[in-house]
Design an enzyme around this catalytic site. Sequence first.
Site, PDB file in Angstrom:
ATOM      1  N   ARG A 109      50.843  38.879  32.755  1.00 31.24           N
ATOM      2  CA  ARG A 109      50.871  39.935  33.758  1.00 31.24           C
ATOM      3  C   ARG A 109      52.270  40.536  33.818  1.00 31.24           C
ATOM      4  O   ARG A 109      53.276  39.857  33.625  1.00 31.24           O
ATOM      5  CB  ARG A 109      50.494  39.346  35.120  1.00 31.24           C
ATOM      6  N   THR A 385      41.446  48.899  32.114  1.00 26.66           N
ATOM      7  CA  THR A 385      41.264  47.517  31.723  1.00 26.66           C
ATOM      8  C   THR A 385      40.145  47.429  30.685  1.00 26.66           C
ATOM      9  O   THR A 385      39.196  48.194  30.734  1.00 26.66           O
ATOM     10  CB  THR A 385      40.900  46.698  32.973  1.00 26.66           C
ATOM     11  N   THR A 403      45.083  45.336  30.342  1.00 24.54           N
ATOM     12  CA  THR A 403      44.916  46.612  31.025  1.00 24.54           C
ATOM     13  C   THR A 403      46.173  47.466  31.005  1.00 24.54           C
ATOM     14  O   THR A 403      47.293  46.953  30.876  1.00 24.54           O
ATOM     15  CB  THR A 403      44.516  46.366  32.495  1.00 24.54           C
ATOM     16  N   THR A 457      42.845  41.529  39.552  1.00 20.47           N
ATOM     17  CA  THR A 457      41.462  41.065  39.588  1.00 20.47           C
ATOM     18  C   THR A 457      41.002  40.563  38.222  1.00 20.47           C
ATOM     19  O   THR A 457      39.899  40.011  38.107  1.00 20.47           O
ATOM     20  CB  THR A 457      40.524  42.196  40.050  1.00 20.47           C
ATOM     21  N   GLY A 478      38.520  47.057  37.768  1.00 22.19           N
ATOM     22  CA  GLY A 478      39.276  47.069  39.008  1.00 22.19           C
ATOM     23  C   GLY A 478      38.704  46.091  40.015  1.00 22.19           C
ATOM     24  O   GLY A 478      38.447  44.921  39.703  1.00 22.19           O
TER      25      GLY A 478
END
Length: 572
Positions: A109, A385, A403, A457, A478
């Site tokens: 991330r 994503t 994403t 998510t 999302g």
Amino acid sequence: MILRKFVLAFSALALALPVPATAQSRHLLEYPSIHSPVVGTRGMIVSQNAVASEVGAQILRDGGNAIDAAVAIGFALAVTLPRAGNIGGDGFMTVYDAKSKQVRVLDFRGIAPRAATPAMFVDNQGKERNIASYGYMAPSVPGTVAGLEHAHRKWGKLPWAKVVAPAIRLARDGVKLTADEAFVFGWGCQRLSNSASGKATFYKPDGSLYAKDEGLKQPELAWTLGEIAKGGAKAFYTGEIARRIEADMKANGGIITRADLAAYKPVERDPLVGSYRGYQVYTPPPASAGGATLLNMLNILEHFDLKSIGAGSAASLHVMAETMKLAYLDRYEALGDPAFVTAPVRGFIAKEYAAERAKLIDLGKAIPVRSLAPGDPLKFESPSTTHFSVADAEGNAVSTTYTLGSDFGSGVMIAGTGILLNNQMNNFSHEQAWEAQRKGTKPPLNAMAPGKRMLSTMMPTIVFKEGKPWLIVGTPGGSTIITTMLQIVVNTIDYGLNIDEATHQPRIYQGTTASLRVEPNFNPDTVAALKARGHRIEMDETMGSAQSIMITSDLFLGAADPRRPGAKAIEP
């Protein structure tokens, strides 16, 4: 042997129904489902783009394993699916390593740049500013290249340059656009105009659009991928690519620096592990908010006999909608980047907590959202994503979701690199943090801070049956990612649907707003029955694009979600 494989395939696709006495008198073979997955015996690749799926399949044919194939697909999608595939974004990868028999989660991330401050992203009224979503302030420090390299270094077999090579060829030689891909560039014209490089790459010199079947070449991206093939992640985070990113940022008011890039590190984590009706579920922990929320919802649903209620019925959809409502109320209260906050994750996924929350569900009517409050998982605490799935004949399995955020991310393409950057700075809780500061209360766990990972998510997941990988699944979408995943798991475990049939079922989404969203052309009788229970129905667009593999006996069953054109399951 051929007959045996056919019988196995038929058995894998069939529902566990009793054979009627009249079957022996029939002379034509009949199938129990209107949707059948792709059947393979040597592994399976499923992604949102047919060209990228073929790249992964060829890597397996060339002797690579599932991790090699996943890395190759990740780079290929940056070329073939630029609205979501990326090297300028971030994501999560869940890996089952057959050799060690361990499941690991790779968190790549993005993080907030060091120069970022909360005040940058809200106006004087506490409303999030557009710069969190568009342009040079919107990107977080990207993690994809570091994440893919980490995965390959630990679990891959083939040389690094070989798994990057297909993407280089695609960028250099060009890809023929499908009708959908050509349409998307027209749709995204305004966003892609945030940088001169983006306009020059995706549109003709006179500004006109590329048409279906025309070739799109990306020479600058080919150069970047070539640098990565030669120098690995260092080339991206400390080499000439990093210098170009910093220079373009400075020239256009962005805040990502070479120091930010050099400091980035992916994190290998233990998965969250839960159970659902005897199956084991392995899913990412925070900074993914999705995994814990899925486990919480599954724990709640265990208190209801969904199988007897019936697949697709208003009664079953009502129970799932109420479960979604409760879980979504809790997720931002209970989750945040573990490097910055202490969150009650274990309490949130505890069976005891779910039992308490399940008591709130009334089978006869919907609970108004305004009458609900988040629960207290702390007291149960113990010491655009895209997704692709890969399984190989050696027993390895990889579930990857990554994403750019919105379709085409921030719309910023870094000059001289072909890299589209994400817009993940809008995934922090900017408005809630501003309100907390105004009131002098505790900031939300997902408040922005330099170097912090924003919640996501994304939740690539592997479900085990009898100790072996059984379902490899994930989806974009999302806020609908978590609910899509829930419905795939319920459809396969509770209702016994094959993976393709489970993928095709119409979907619902219930968050913390008053409306229960349903996909287009939802059964009107079901909608009426849900309204009678007090649900406020909102007709919506399609939800998610789950690319899934089910492994049964010695067969690999692939299901490409038709909700986004171009997806394909391929046997290597």
